[in-house]
Structures are given as structure tokens and as C-alpha cells.
Design an enzyme around this catalytic site. Sequence first.
Site, PDB file in Angstrom:
ATOM      1  N   TYR A   1       0.712 -31.577 -71.697  1.00 37.36           N
ATOM      2  CA  TYR A   1       0.652 -32.759 -71.881  1.00 37.36           C
ATOM      3  C   TYR A   1       0.743 -33.165 -73.305  1.00 37.36           C
ATOM      4  O   TYR A   1       1.551 -34.120 -73.661  1.00 37.36           O
ATOM      5  CB  TYR A   1      -0.622 -33.568 -71.250  1.00 37.36           C
ATOM      6  CG  TYR A   1      -0.794 -33.401 -69.821  1.00 37.36           C
ATOM      7  CD1 TYR A   1       0.037 -33.554 -68.997  1.00 37.36           C
ATOM      8  CD2 TYR A   1      -1.900 -32.930 -69.397  1.00 37.36           C
ATOM      9  CE1 TYR A   1       0.114 -33.497 -67.624  1.00 37.36           C
ATOM     10  CE2 TYR A   1      -2.133 -32.828 -67.880  1.00 37.36           C
ATOM     11  CZ  TYR A   1      -1.368 -33.131 -67.053  1.00 37.36           C
ATOM     12  OH  TYR A   1      -1.369 -32.814 -65.668  1.00 37.36           O
TER      13      TYR A   1
ATOM     14  N   GLY B   1       9.856 -26.247 -64.988  1.00 37.67           N
ATOM     15  CA  GLY B   1      10.014 -27.630 -65.206  1.00 37.67           C
ATOM     16  C   GLY B   1       9.691 -28.544 -64.344  1.00 37.67           C
ATOM     17  O   GLY B   1       9.977 -29.827 -64.255  1.00 37.67           O
TER      18      GLY B   1
ATOM     19  N   VAL C   1       1.534 -28.137 -59.550  1.00 40.88           N
ATOM     20  CA  VAL C   1       2.656 -27.587 -59.184  1.00 40.88           C
ATOM     21  C   VAL C   1       1.980 -26.162 -58.810  1.00 40.88           C
ATOM     22  O   VAL C   1       1.068 -25.713 -59.553  1.00 40.88           O
ATOM     23  CB  VAL C   1       3.419 -27.499 -60.429  1.00 40.88           C
ATOM     24  CG1 VAL C   1       4.654 -26.275 -60.095  1.00 40.88           C
ATOM     25  CG2 VAL C   1       4.211 -28.848 -60.681  1.00 40.88           C
TER      26      VAL C   1
ATOM     27  N   GLU D   1      -3.581 -39.941 -60.820  1.00 44.99           N
ATOM     28  CA  GLU D   1      -4.692 -39.165 -60.247  1.00 44.99           C
ATOM     29  C   GLU D   1      -4.718 -37.651 -60.048  1.00 44.99           C
ATOM     30  O   GLU D   1      -5.660 -36.912 -60.859  1.00 44.99           O
ATOM     31  CB  GLU D   1      -5.137 -39.515 -58.835  1.00 44.99           C
ATOM     32  CG  GLU D   1      -6.343 -38.970 -58.199  1.00 44.99           C
ATOM     33  CD  GLU D   1      -7.649 -39.427 -59.037  1.00 44.99           C
ATOM     34  OE1 GLU D   1      -8.748 -38.725 -58.913  1.00 44.99           O
ATOM     35  OE2 GLU D   1      -7.713 -40.478 -59.767  1.00 44.99           O
TER      36      GLU D   1
ATOM     37  N   ASN E   1      -8.933 -26.736 -68.668  1.00 48.88           N
ATOM     38  CA  ASN E   1      -7.794 -26.423 -68.331  1.00 48.88           C
ATOM     39  C   ASN E   1      -6.813 -26.488 -69.553  1.00 48.88           C
ATOM     40  O   ASN E   1      -5.776 -27.352 -69.766  1.00 48.88           O
ATOM     41  CB  ASN E   1      -7.350 -27.554 -67.290  1.00 48.88           C
ATOM     42  CG  ASN E   1      -5.844 -27.037 -66.626  1.00 48.88           C
ATOM     43  OD1 ASN E   1      -5.287 -26.185 -66.920  1.00 48.88           O
ATOM     44  ND2 ASN E   1      -5.729 -27.615 -65.581  1.00 48.88           N
TER      45      ASN E   1
END
Length: 167
Positions: free
Chosen positions: A137, A101, A93, A89, A130
Amino acid sequence: MNQPEHPFRIRAATRTDVPLILELIRDLATYERAPNDVVATEKGLLEVFFGEKPSAEVRLAFEGETAVGFAVFFHNFSTWLGRPGLYLEDLFVKPEHRGKGYGKGLLIDLAKIARDRGCGRMEWAVLDWNEPAIQFYQKLGAKPMHEWTVFRLTPEEIGSLADTSAA
């Protein structure tokens, strides 16, 4: 990639972490340009994460004793695979801790959970604007699902549909 100054660790959230979770949710909302959209409360989060029937789980990332990020996930199900999936969901960070990392560490942690629980896939959504997250990803091997469109009903729309006759 910069090396962290303090040891990095990830752990499952506990009931006493609810204020921290809410703080991280608010930080995420600010990053996603919607700081006033958070209506979650500590009481509500306590119930959905740690109540009688938890709806989701939270993993917290720490640099030393400082919380630097979190991941909120739950299980969905694939009828075609006949197996559960892990739906991420939120992954966040704090901006000042990126590039060390930690996001990758959280995703590795979730991949291990998905593997150990027999999940057939991991999925999540990313805001179209984004680009840093999309690139991140994709570097990890994730692929966008361009042929799918997300649909949503809000509580008002859910109520309206629920009150509709099926006939």
C-alpha cells in the site's frame, strides 16, 4: 512482476457469484489466521450485496476463468470534505496468484470508481502484522493514519448500548 498466463479482468460481482464470494471470504479468513471466524452465509451475502438496500459492492478479479481475488467496498462520508468516501473493507488475492499485479489492478479499479463517483478519499485498515500488505500500500502512495484508533462494537455490545437510557 510475473506476467499472467491468461488474460486478467475485473468485473462487478453478480447474484450468481455469491458462492464464489463466500469462498474468497473464507480464503481471506484463513490467510488472516481466523478461518473459524467466518459466519457469513450465501443467503446473508445475497441480501447485503444484492438485496433491496445493498450495504456494499464486490469487484472480482479473474485470471482467465479462474477467480483470483476480490475487493469489497462501500461508501462512507466525510463531514469535513462534505463528500462521500470509498471504504475498502477487504482486498484479497489468493497467495498463489500474487506478484502478478492483481492487487494493484483491483485498487486501480476502485480508484476509478472513487474518482467517477466524486469521492474525497479512499480508506482501509490493515492488520499490524501484515507487513507485505503495508509495504504494498505504501508503494502505491497510501499513508498510514497513525493518529487514529479503530473502535468496534459487536452485536451484543450494540444491543446493550441501544437498550441504554440516554438520560
